[in-house]
Design a protein around this motif. Structure first.
Motif, PDB file in Angstrom:
ATOM      1  N   LEU A  38       0.832  -1.206   0.000  1.00  0.00           N
ATOM      2  CA  LEU A  38       0.000   0.000   0.000  1.00  0.00           C
ATOM      3  C   LEU A  38       0.865   1.253   0.000  1.00  0.00           C
ATOM      4  O   LEU A  38       0.547   2.246  -0.665  1.00  0.00           O
ATOM      5  N   MET A  39       1.991   1.210   0.724  1.00  0.00           N
ATOM      6  CA  MET A  39       2.895   2.361   0.783  1.00  0.00           C
ATOM      7  C   MET A  39       3.578   2.626  -0.560  1.00  0.00           C
ATOM      8  O   MET A  39       4.071   3.716  -0.809  1.00  0.00           O
ATOM      9  N   LYS A  40       3.583   1.614  -1.436  1.00  0.00           N
ATOM     10  CA  LYS A  40       4.249   1.755  -2.730  1.00  0.00           C
ATOM     11  C   LYS A  40       3.303   2.164  -3.854  1.00  0.00           C
ATOM     12  O   LYS A  40       3.739   2.317  -4.990  1.00  0.00           O
ATOM     13  N   THR A  41       2.023   2.341  -3.555  1.00  0.00           N
ATOM     14  CA  THR A  41       1.065   2.619  -4.623  1.00  0.00           C
ATOM     15  C   THR A  41       1.357   3.931  -5.341  1.00  0.00           C
ATOM     16  O   THR A  41       0.985   4.102  -6.496  1.00  0.00           O
ATOM     17  N   ASN A  42       2.040   4.871  -4.673  1.00  0.00           N
ATOM     18  CA  ASN A  42       2.370   6.121  -5.347  1.00  0.00           C
ATOM     19  C   ASN A  42       3.328   5.886  -6.507  1.00  0.00           C
ATOM     20  O   ASN A  42       3.400   6.678  -7.445  1.00  0.00           O
ATOM     21  N   ASN A  43       4.077   4.760  -6.456  1.00  0.00           N
ATOM     22  CA  ASN A  43       4.997   4.447  -7.549  1.00  0.00           C
ATOM     23  C   ASN A  43       4.294   3.895  -8.773  1.00  0.00           C
ATOM     24  O   ASN A  43       4.865   3.892  -9.866  1.00  0.00           O
ATOM     25  N   VAL A 161      -6.652   2.185  -5.761  1.00  0.00           N
ATOM     26  CA  VAL A 161      -6.018   3.248  -4.979  1.00  0.00           C
ATOM     27  C   VAL A 161      -5.116   4.096  -5.870  1.00  0.00           C
ATOM     28  O   VAL A 161      -5.131   5.326  -5.814  1.00  0.00           O
ATOM     29  N   ALA A 162      -4.317   3.427  -6.705  1.00  0.00           N
ATOM     30  CA  ALA A 162      -3.419   4.145  -7.616  1.00  0.00           C
ATOM     31  C   ALA A 162      -4.215   4.951  -8.637  1.00  0.00           C
ATOM     32  O   ALA A 162      -3.846   6.087  -8.967  1.00  0.00           O
ATOM     33  N   LEU A 163      -5.299   4.373  -9.139  1.00  0.00           N
ATOM     34  CA  LEU A 163      -6.136   5.066 -10.120  1.00  0.00           C
ATOM     35  C   LEU A 163      -6.764   6.319  -9.510  1.00  0.00           C
ATOM     36  O   LEU A 163      -6.740   7.394 -10.121  1.00  0.00           O
ATOM     37  N   TRP A 164      -7.312   6.172  -8.302  1.00  0.00           N
ATOM     38  CA  TRP A 164      -7.915   7.329  -7.642  1.00  0.00           C
ATOM     39  C   TRP A 164      -6.874   8.399  -7.340  1.00  0.00           C
ATOM     40  O   TRP A 164      -7.140   9.596  -7.480  1.00  0.00           O
ATOM     41  N   SER A 165      -5.678   7.982  -6.949  1.00  0.00           N
ATOM     42  CA  SER A 165      -4.597   8.926  -6.692  1.00  0.00           C
ATOM     43  C   SER A 165      -4.255   9.717  -7.953  1.00  0.00           C
ATOM     44  O   SER A 165      -4.033  10.933  -7.903  1.00  0.00           O
ATOM     45  N   LEU A 166      -4.230   9.024  -9.098  1.00  0.00           N
ATOM     46  CA  LEU A 166      -3.928   9.689 -10.365  1.00  0.00           C
ATOM     47  C   LEU A 166      -5.038  10.664 -10.742  1.00  0.00           C
ATOM     48  O   LEU A 166      -4.765  11.776 -11.222  1.00  0.00           O
TER      49      LEU A 166
END
Length: 231
Positions: A38-43, A161-166
């Motif tokens: 989860l901590m790596k999803t920003n990557n 999570v990554a999609l929503w962050s983007l």
């Protein structure tokens, strides 16, 4: 994440797979696999093929070490000492990663984790050779398959999570060019209806979007139409 994992475990319980004896496996997976992933999803939004690397990072070592660590446990006193230490060593690199001043500390912790894994692996192989009959049973199979099932089931959550962050990054970037709330809502609606769950296309739109003037709804349509036409 807690709710999502809880729903997965609930589903596994309803089909008769999960039982209370897998509680320790569940906690270890969350600490050593779920939370670090989860901590790596920003990557995910900055790397190509990150979903493939998720599978490599999570399965490589974690599944085997968790399996063998639960199959042949140490004495209670040894575990009370080892578990807090290894938990700290396992989580610490998350906070030192990407910081040059802590590079030596990160290497040290990774080295300790690798050595510990090899020791446990060697001890387990020795135990298996000694008593294969105790090794081959239903609970052993469940203990082995459980972290694999959790990992594969966790990928859709990480993707969302990554999609929503983007989407959030895109909304912030483009909202700065709009002043009216109606236009901002229209922007979000157009982007979501255009890209939906297509993170790859959304990521390409983010990287290729220039500084076209965006002042109203028509400008929003023009920017998105231009991108889709070029593709």
């Amino acid at each position: 994440m807690t709710i999502y994992i809880g729903l997965i475990i609930l589903a596994l319980t309803l089909i008769g797979f999960w039982e209370i004896s897998l509680l320790k496996d569940s906690i270890l997976w969350i600490v050593f696999a779920g939370f670090p992933l989860l901590m790596k999803t920003n990557n995910i939004n900055s790397e190509q093929g990150f979903l493939n690397s998720i599978m490599r990072d999570s399965i490589k070592g974690i599944v085997i070490i968790e399996f063998i660590a639960n199959l042949y446990t140490f004495s209670l006193i040894t575990e009370l000492i080892l578990i807090p230490i290894m938990t700290f060593i396992g989580i610490a690199p998350l906070f030192t990663k990407g910081k040059p001043e802590y590079k030596s500390v990160e290497k040290l912790f990774n080295g300790i984790t690798s050595i510990f894994g090899l020791i446990v692996l060697g001890r387990t192989i020795f135990k298996i050779v000694q008593g294969f009959g105790d090794f081959a049973n239903v609970m052993t199979v469940k203990s082995f398959l459980f972290p694999i099932i959790l990992t594969f089931s966790f990928v859709p959550f990480l993707y969302c999570v990554a999609l929503w962050s983007l989407y959030e990054i895109m909304f912030i970037r483009m909202n700065r060019r709009l002043k009216k709330k109606k236009q901002k809502r229209y922007l979000k609606k157009r982007m979501i209806t255009t890209f939906w769950l297509n993170r790859k296309k959304l990521r390409r739109f983010q990287s290729e979007m220039g500084f076209e003037p965006i002042m109203n709804n028509k400008d929003i349509d023009n920017v998105i139409f231009k991108f889709l036409k070029e593709k």
